[in-house]
Write an enzyme that holds these catalytic residues in place. Sequence first.
Site, short mmCIF file in Angstrom:
data_model
loop_
_atom_site.label_atom_id
_atom_site.label_comp_id
_atom_site.label_asym_id
_atom_site.label_seq_id
_atom_site.Cartn_x
_atom_site.Cartn_y
_atom_site.Cartn_z
N ASP A 135 41.38 45.95 46.37
CA ASP A 135 41.67 44.95 45.36
C ASP A 135 42.85 44.15 45.48
OD1 ASP A 135 43.69 47.05 45.07
OD2 ASP A 135 43.04 47.64 42.98
N GLU A 136 43.63 44.59 46.49
CA GLU A 136 44.79 43.68 46.59
C GLU A 136 44.65 42.35 47.29
OE1 GLU A 136 48.62 45.65 47.81
OE2 GLU A 136 47.63 47.70 47.42
#
Length: 335
Positions: A135-136
């Site tokens: 998700d980063e």
Amino acid sequence: MSSIVVTGGAGFIGAHLVRFLTQHSQDDIIIIDKLSYAGHLGRLSDVLPLAQIHFYQTDVCDTTAISEILQQHQPWAVMHLAAESHVDRSIDAPQVFLHNNTQGTLSLLQATLKYWQRLAPNLQAAFRYLQVSTDEVFGDADDNGYLATETSPYKPSSPYSASKAAADHYVQAYQRTFGLPTLISYCTNNYGPDQFPEKLIPLAIERIKNGQTIPVYGDGLQKRDWLYVEDHAHALWLMLTQAKPNQSYVVAAGRPISNLHLLEALYIEVQTQLQRPVNQTPIEFVNDRLGHDRCYALDASKIQQQLNWHTQTSLQQGLAATVHQALHTPLNIHP
């Protein structure tokens, strides 16, 4: 073809995935892991003796060695999990992340492409390359209700997330340029048994157990979405076996929680399992991490609707299982 390659299979997520595959697939499982500091064969002690397991201590950056393994085992799928994953380490040594995460992915793609190009057309169509991202890569959601989806723009904040974003772009390029059938998953923070102790949850468990304070960056109000690792393994299996090629999927529990609230729940769980009194959570605020994102939040509706995936483990259940393992059967690995 009756085998699946898992890179990083001795890592935290990789080992849980390998165990899931042994329970749900008749395929041979080809584990590739260079056994860096975070890789540990102890995570696989119960499955390594199985006839379907084949382990190679090999670096994904070694294209020649990877090509030989692919040729020998003729896999129908490559699941790429091998990566450096700790943001703090990426700030201290970004070049290591560039090499292992970006160059490693490119090297694996090149070996995989050459193998795939030699397959018969029907086997080419059945083949899958699955990239496990993070998700980063979508960057900071600013805690404003924004939920990233599979089509959200990349806005990496750290050297770690930049290296993963670059790797994803290579995967997308190999699909577009060469036609390699690819899949990309974007997962939120994983947790569960046998995680490397530099990560927040296992570090906090150890410090609570020892009566120490828990270091917390900044004000501790950064929000993360915590995904139990076995739920993640299930999602990856569904992607591999049910998704159409050249798709991407967000994998998220959908329950963001602040670091402070997470640690409060973790403290209560540890103290309860140790049968000790519950007092105030022993937090020690420290200087914030450089470039620290305030919030990650993802929308997992695509995988829920298309592949019927849903989380099976609540945060309370997952923390209880994680704490129990850490207190009673800890893996002997240290940062």
